[in-house]
Scaffold this active site. Structure first.
Site, PDB file in Angstrom:
ATOM      1  N   SER A   5      57.058  58.677  12.845  1.00 44.37           N
ATOM      2  CA  SER A   5      56.343  58.176  13.851  1.00 44.37           C
ATOM      3  C   SER A   5      56.016  56.701  13.894  1.00 44.37           C
ATOM      4  O   SER A   5      55.196  56.109  14.596  1.00 44.37           O
ATOM      5  CB  SER A   5      54.932  59.079  13.909  1.00 44.37           C
ATOM      6  N   HIS A  54      49.388  55.680  10.707  1.00 42.20           N
ATOM      7  CA  HIS A  54      49.405  55.030  11.951  1.00 42.20           C
ATOM      8  C   HIS A  54      48.881  53.669  12.133  1.00 42.20           C
ATOM      9  O   HIS A  54      47.989  53.095  11.359  1.00 42.20           O
ATOM     10  CB  HIS A  54      49.063  56.018  13.004  1.00 42.20           C
ATOM     11  N   ASP A 105      46.849  58.948  19.159  1.00 41.44           N
ATOM     12  CA  ASP A 105      46.757  60.028  18.458  1.00 41.44           C
ATOM     13  C   ASP A 105      45.565  60.909  18.811  1.00 41.44           C
ATOM     14  O   ASP A 105      45.408  62.084  17.840  1.00 41.44           O
ATOM     15  CB  ASP A 105      46.344  59.560  16.983  1.00 41.44           C
TER      16      ASP A 105
END
Lengths: 177, 156
Positions: A53, A93, A119
């Site tokens: 990701s 992230h 998210d």
């Protein structure tokens, strides 16, 4: 017969010596790990990237080095590693929104570079923001590919046992010169 | 301009939603200075550089435009409006006109109305082939004032 007894006794002593050597190596490794935890302030100062990701910056199997200093503010653009309440998997992230109150209370939102959406779908049911307590650390440095070993060991447990068996045999049988 | 709508990306309370259009002209070849010029709610962002950022150990740059401001609710707010990944070998000169923000500019509350001081800055994350991950902020920024009333009819 006496000679044989002697030999057997000597081998036992050597065996104990080898085992102690091994135990010392393991303890030193653990101490270094604990030391890293103290120095970086993070409960998990080295993490392996598990998903794609954050591509093309990070790929599955890359290694990340984290710090988690209490006074470091969380700012937009930073790469954070966090755990969702109740789940054990660390997620790597980027912070895209920050709202901080005067008293230091922070809530922030994250998104993977390679994901279309933020998210919120990953957070707990009804949870819209992350807080400082969810943060494992901030990514400060990175090494590519090195973490692949951990992933292979997770996906193929037979490999892990084989590796441990080889390591054990090596340590016990190695003769110190 | 600005509206007050339900933040449909997450929390269901009504929050201020801001719309910003901007131009980005960037020359990310040499150096670290950024200058932002404002012209009628359209912003020119020019990066003037002194030495090359893309050396052998730089895999990519993650660029992002963030808005920073203060409201009654929160002492500090930062919202990323737009981002772009620039790989080594990509054209280092950016010339983007009339860009809409990539992400919805929701405030946590109603702090955009009448807010005179929203600062837009361009920053980037240097991702090396191996090593440290620095975050660099371009120098120069632009202040955007938001009007005192909500838009009711204009559509995005």
């Amino acid at each position: 017969m006496d000679l044989f007894g002697d030999l057997r006794r000597m081998n036992k002593r050597q065996l104990y010596y080898q085992v102690l050597n091994f135990a010392m190596i393991v303890s030193s490794a653990l101490m270094i790990w604990k030391g890293l935890i103290v120095v970086t302030g993070s409960e998990s100062p080295i993490v392996v990237v598990l998903s794609g990701s954050m591509e093309p910056a990070f790929h599955r199997g890359d290694l990340l080095f984290l710090t988690n200093f209490h006074n470091d503010p969380i700012r937009a653009g930073e790469i954070v590693v966090f755990k969702v309440e109740g789940r054990d998997i660390p997620i790597v992230h980027r912070v895209i929104k920050v709202h901080e109150k005067g008293n230091g209370n922070i809530k922030f939102l994250t998104k993977g570079d390679n994901n279309e959406v933020d998210d919120r779908g990953l957070y707990k049911e009804g949870q819209n923001w992350l807080e400082k307590k969810d943060v494992v650390g901030r990514a400060r440095g990175f090494l590519p590919y090195v973490g692949m070993v951990t992933i292979i060991m997770n996906d193929y447990p037979k490999f892990k046992y084989a590796l441990l068996a080889v390591m054990g045999a090596y340590v016990l049988l190695k003769r110190e010169s | 301009f600005r509206k007050n709508v339900e933040d449909f990306t997450g929390p269901r309370e009504r929050s201020d939603l801001g719309f910003v259009t901007f131009d980005i002209t960037a020359d990310i070849l040499n150096g670290k200075n950024a200058r932002l010029f404002k012209y009628n709610m359209v912003f020119f962002l020019t990066l003037i550089h002194l030495q090359s950022i893309f050396d052998w150990n730089v895999k990519q740059l993650f660029l992002y435009l963030s808005a920073e401001y203060s409201t009654k609710n929160n002492a500090l707010n930062q919202v990323v409006l737009w981002d772009k990944i620039m790989l080594r070998g990509d054209n280092p000169r950016l010339s983007l006109k009339d860009m809409k923000s990539k992400y919805f500019f929701f405030d946590d509350g109603n702090g955009l109305k009448g807010n005179r001081n929203i600062t837009l800055t361009l920053s980037w994350n240097v991702v090396p082939n191996a090593g440290i991950l620095p975050l660099v902020t371009g120098s120069g920024h632009v202040s955007v004032p938001f009007p005192d009333t909500y838009e009711t009819t204009k559509s995005y």
